[in-house]
Design a protein around this motif. Structure first.
Motif, mmCIF file in Angstrom:
data_model
loop_
_atom_site.group_PDB
_atom_site.id
_atom_site.type_symbol
_atom_site.label_atom_id
_atom_site.label_comp_id
_atom_site.label_asym_id
_atom_site.label_seq_id
_atom_site.Cartn_x
_atom_site.Cartn_y
_atom_site.Cartn_z
ATOM 1 N N GLN A 121 -8.966 4.386 1.451
ATOM 2 C CA GLN A 121 -9.714 3.302 0.687
ATOM 3 C C GLN A 121 -8.601 1.957 0.603
ATOM 4 N N MET A 122 -7.513 2.372 0.323
ATOM 5 C CA MET A 122 -6.275 1.182 0.297
ATOM 6 C C MET A 122 -5.954 0.501 1.653
ATOM 7 N N ALA B 151 2.383 1.874 -3.414
ATOM 8 C CA ALA B 151 1.211 2.317 -4.230
ATOM 9 C C ALA B 151 0.840 3.923 -3.924
ATOM 10 N N TYR C 60 -6.326 8.033 -2.760
ATOM 11 C CA TYR C 60 -6.992 6.737 -2.394
ATOM 12 C C TYR C 60 -6.322 5.952 -1.146
ATOM 13 N N GLN C 61 -5.529 6.444 -0.482
ATOM 14 C CA GLN C 61 -4.722 6.083 0.692
ATOM 15 C C GLN C 61 -5.591 5.267 1.741
ATOM 16 N N ARG D 51 0.596 -1.127 0.014
ATOM 17 C CA ARG D 51 0.095 -0.054 0.035
ATOM 18 C C ARG D 51 0.751 1.381 -0.115
ATOM 19 N N GLY E 284 -2.251 7.615 -5.737
ATOM 20 C CA GLY E 284 -2.113 6.918 -4.539
ATOM 21 C C GLY E 284 -2.301 7.840 -3.207
#
Length: 87
Positions: A76-77, A63, A73-74, A60, A70
């Motif tokens: 959500q990841m 990413a 969306y950190q 993660r 990245g």
């Protein structure tokens, strides 16, 4: 960070107990015999869980660092990592 410290501690102990075989095979056998304990067995499951979470979270972080979207969306990841880890 916590999982990294736990994994480091395990590796440190593993190197120490493995090196005992050169010093005293009898002492090594005694140490290994203490590992055949239900508490240690539970700790081994915890080690597997820590390694899995650490690896998934590392992916993660990669990413987030190298994917242009990245940072967006950190969160959500992170929840995806936690979900995969729980499963």
């Amino acid at each position: 960070r916590v999982t990294g410290v736990l994994i480091f501690f395990f590796l440190f102990v593993h190197v120490l107990d493995t090196s005992l075989v050169r010093v005293s095979p009898e002492a090594y056998d005694k140490v290994v015999a203490t590992y055949k304990n239900p508490v240690v067995n539970l700790m081994e499951y915890g080690l597997v869980a820590a390694i899995l979470f650490h690896a998934l979270n590392g992916l993660r972080v990669i990413a987030v660092d190298f994917w242009s979207k990245g940072p967006k969306y950190q969160r959500q990841m992170l929840w995806a990592v936690v979900g995969i880890w729980v499963v």
